[in-house]
Design a protein around this motif. Structure first.
Motif, PDB file in Angstrom:
ATOM      1  N   SER A  14     -38.448 -77.097 -23.423  1.00 59.54           N
ATOM      2  CA  SER A  14     -38.170 -76.229 -24.568  1.00 59.54           C
ATOM      3  C   SER A  14     -37.103 -75.185 -24.265  1.00 59.54           C
ATOM      4  CB  SER A  14     -39.452 -75.541 -25.040  1.00 59.54           C
ATOM      5  OG  SER A  14     -40.409 -76.480 -25.419  1.00 59.54           O
ATOM      6  N   SER A  15     -36.002 -75.617 -23.716  1.00 59.66           N
ATOM      7  CA  SER A  15     -34.862 -74.731 -23.490  1.00 59.66           C
ATOM      8  C   SER A  15     -33.590 -75.504 -23.805  1.00 59.66           C
ATOM      9  CB  SER A  15     -34.842 -74.228 -22.048  1.00 59.66           C
ATOM     10  OG  SER A  15     -34.595 -75.291 -21.143  1.00 59.66           O
ATOM     11  N   ASP A  16     -32.482 -74.786 -23.800  1.00 55.70           N
ATOM     12  CA  ASP A  16     -31.206 -75.416 -24.106  1.00 55.70           C
ATOM     13  C   ASP A  16     -30.169 -74.895 -23.119  1.00 55.70           C
ATOM     14  OD1 ASP A  16     -29.346 -76.953 -25.426  1.00 55.70           O
ATOM     15  OD2 ASP A  16     -28.836 -75.378 -26.850  1.00 55.70           O
ATOM     16  N   ILE A  17     -29.368 -75.795 -22.551  1.00 56.60           N
ATOM     17  CA  ILE A  17     -28.328 -75.390 -21.616  1.00 56.60           C
ATOM     18  C   ILE A  17     -27.138 -74.861 -22.418  1.00 56.60           C
ATOM     19  CG2 ILE A  17     -26.835 -76.091 -19.715  1.00 56.60           C
ATOM     20  CD1 ILE A  17     -29.812 -76.273 -19.085  1.00 56.60           C
ATOM     21  N   GLU A  18     -26.868 -73.577 -22.280  1.00 54.25           N
ATOM     22  CA  GLU A  18     -25.762 -72.950 -22.995  1.00 54.25           C
ATOM     23  C   GLU A  18     -24.434 -73.219 -22.303  1.00 54.25           C
ATOM     24  OE1 GLU A  18     -24.538 -70.296 -26.216  1.00 54.25           O
ATOM     25  OE2 GLU A  18     -26.387 -71.382 -25.786  1.00 54.25           O
ATOM     26  N   ASP A  19     -24.419 -73.122 -20.960  1.00 50.58           N
ATOM     27  CA  ASP A  19     -23.193 -73.324 -20.195  1.00 50.58           C
ATOM     28  C   ASP A  19     -23.574 -73.431 -18.724  1.00 50.58           C
ATOM     29  OD1 ASP A  19     -20.547 -73.648 -19.647  1.00 50.58           O
ATOM     30  OD2 ASP A  19     -20.002 -71.523 -19.840  1.00 50.58           O
ATOM     31  N   PHE A  20     -22.703 -74.012 -17.921  1.00 52.65           N
ATOM     32  CA  PHE A  20     -22.955 -74.087 -16.480  1.00 52.65           C
ATOM     33  C   PHE A  20     -21.649 -74.370 -15.758  1.00 52.65           C
ATOM     34  CE2 PHE A  20     -23.439 -78.426 -18.013  1.00 52.65           C
ATOM     35  CZ  PHE A  20     -22.760 -79.182 -17.065  1.00 52.65           C
ATOM     36  N   ASP A  21     -21.641 -74.005 -14.469  1.00 49.50           N
ATOM     37  CA  ASP A  21     -20.530 -74.365 -13.591  1.00 49.50           C
ATOM     38  C   ASP A  21     -21.124 -74.762 -12.248  1.00 49.50           C
ATOM     39  OD1 ASP A  21     -21.172 -71.973 -12.270  1.00 49.50           O
ATOM     40  OD2 ASP A  21     -19.620 -70.841 -13.319  1.00 49.50           O
TER      41      ASP A  21
END
Length: 551
Positions: free
Chosen positions: A31-38
């Protein structure tokens, strides 16, 4: 929605050794969402109903359960500090509730101090309604001494050095000169006295909900802290404290309780006593759909959700819910956690075994008629969200705030309540399109929700029609003719009376009532006041009306 940022190394430090790609694939399943990553950092968005996941420690705790690395109820030990907080009765009318805790053995090195500050501000939004309902202070415990006092002070007494300042300021000066004071002055400026938290030597620790004192500022080498939570809702105050304490305990912080003494009672905080609730096997299988889980299956899934569970019989389990899980209000919330741990993507979709014949609801037939009338009068329809904010709905419209339905855990600060009127949404639309050609003629048909005081504050839904016209010569005569045309075309009679409505210019506003065979109406129309027009950064006259349909 709240977004938490942390490094992959932070999860490894908390005992989760998973490579980046697997982590990114797994996190959305809980129940989460990946907004951004590097390559070093990840930003994860959680729904506001899970404020316990707004810290990296909370994420790690939930994640360990989800992957089966660490399951069951987290048992955080609380020791007695022997320290006391005395509450002055004068704060009862300002911010009546306070909860305190001491936490020893904390670690603020590296990025941890920033994470804690971000966590604090996220809780201010999600639980605190931008500090109106709950405000949190975190202090260096080693520079102050118990007993502590929560008092209401005259505006020009008890001067202290506020955070980011180097000279003393009175509480009144803080509200008028300090950036934080000016931003949150509206929360307490109408009171004769302002709340302060003092130690035994009358050192000012905090001026809730505005600013902490420079004396107790947290630094990287701080090892022991005091957490204060003040507010207008005692339940929310204790929930916020429980979430913070549990987060620190997850990384080895030792929680110590404190006594909060009111005139008529003594409260020990924090109270991490778990909530108990029963869940039924048949209910879980029915709500999730297509499953044949047994009581033992459900117990295993609940343990992964970091609950504890006892099988009472083949169809019922008693569930222990950690105090930081403030989102569990009903059995269905437990079922949702079962579905998440089962892996919602593994649930097979099925068509319901029912046949129905659709037909148009009578109200929507009449709504189509209203829409045709408005378009015939040259109006353009908009559709806005039912959620708005107290600022847009009351302050900017120059209306007194009334009891209304609030959003328990708002996603953003501009979506904190359910509307009772449509006009502010139309004004916001004009504001967003003020560079467009004039005249602008807008209308909306929509639902509103009231709290009915005559029915023990039960919610009552109603349908309204509202419209605005904006151009250089807009006036009362024009809006009166528009309302007259609308009601005549819809078959309603029309009676006009004097009105005192702060949104409009005095003497250029009227109340309207009427009736027809299928019901009655009430409403108002007039010239919007220059103050309200300015609040929405408009520079042209605006006329408006609103009609409520009563069956």
């Amino acid at each position: 929605m709240p977004v938490i940022t942390f490094k992959y190394q932070d999860l490894k430090d908390l005992g989760i050794d998973m490579d980046k790609d697997e982590l990114i694939d797994t996190l959305p399943m809980m129940s989460s969402d990946i907004e951004d990553f590097d390559d070093e950092e990840i930003k994860v968005e959680f729904f506001p109903n899970r404020p316990d996941n707004l810290s990296v420690e909370g994420v790690a705790r939930s994640f360990k359960g989800f992957i089966g690395q660490e399951i069951g109820f987290p048992d955080y030990k609380i020791e007695e500090s022997g320290e006391v907080v005395e509450v002055d009765s004068d704060v009862a009318k300002i911010r009546p509730y306070i909860a305190f805790a001491k936490i020893e053995g904390v670690d603020f090195t590296g990025d941890k101090l920033k994470y804690v500050m971000d966590f604090q501000e996220s809780l201010h939004w999600v639980i605190g309604r931008d500090r109106k309902k709950v405000a949190i202070g975190i202090h260096n415990a080693d520079v102050v001494k118990a007993p502590y006092k929560y008092i209401a002070t005259p505006k020009d007494e008890n001067a202290f050095v506020a955070l980011e300042k180097d000279t003393e300021m009175t509480p009144n000066e803080i509200l008028t000169e300090h950036d934080k004071g000016k931003a949150y002055a509206h929360l307490i400026e109408d009171f004769d006295k302002y709340p302060l938290i003092l130690d035994c030597d009358d050192n000012v620790m905090s001026m809730p909900p505005i600013i902490n004192g420079e004396l107790t500022k947290i630094k990287e080498d701080t090892k022991n802290i005091i957490v204060d939570v003040t507010g207008t809702d005692e339940r929310a105050v204790n929930q916020a404290l429980n979430i913070i304490c549990s987060s620190f305990a997850e990384v080895g912080g030792q929680i110590k309780s404190m006594e909060v003494r009111y005139d008529d009672r003594t409260v020990v905080s924090p109270d991490l006593t778990p909530q108990e609730m029963n869940v039924h096997v048949d209910t879980a299988n029915k709500l999730i759909g297509g499953l044949t889980l047994t009581a033992e299956d459900i117990k295993e899934l609940l343990l992964k959700a970091r609950f504890d569970a006892e099988i009472l019989n083949d169809n019922e389990l008693k569930v222990l819910i950690p105090s930081y899980r403030v989102d569990i209000l009903h059995e269905v919330d437990i079922v949702e956690n079962i579905a998440v741990q089962y892996h919602i993507n593994d649930v097979v979709a099925e068509l319901p075994d029912i046949n129905t014949v659709a037909y148009e609801n009578n109200w929507f037939k009449s709504e189509s008629t209203i829409r045709e009338v408005m378009i015939g009068l040259g109006f353009q329809e908009i559709m806005s969200l039912m959620l708005t904010s107290e600022e847009a709905h009351y302050e900017k419209m120059n209306q007194p705030e009334k009891d209304h339905v609030q959003v328990a855990k708002p996603i953003t600060i501009d979506r904190t309540m359910i509307r009772t009127s449509l006009i502010n949404s139309l004004m916001e639309f004009l504001e967003d399109n003020k560079d467009k050609d004039l005249p602008q003629k807008l209308f909306e048909i929509g639902d509103v929700l009231y709290l009915d005081e005559t029915k023990e504050n039960k919610t009552v839904a109603s349908k309204k029609l509202a419209g605005v016209i904006c151009h250089s010569t807009a006036n009362f005569t024009e809006i009166k003719s528009v309302v007259t045309s609308i009601l005549e075309n819809l078959g309603y009679s029309m009676e006009i009376s004097d009105s005192e409505n702060g949104t409009f210019i005095a003497g250029r506003v009227a109340d309207v009532a009427g009736s027809a065979e299928n019901g009655s109406i009430k409403g108002f129309f007039g010239e919007v006041s220059p103050e309200v027009i300015t609040n929405f950064t408009l520079d042209q006259p605006v006329i408006a009306f609103e009609i409520e349909f009563i069956n």
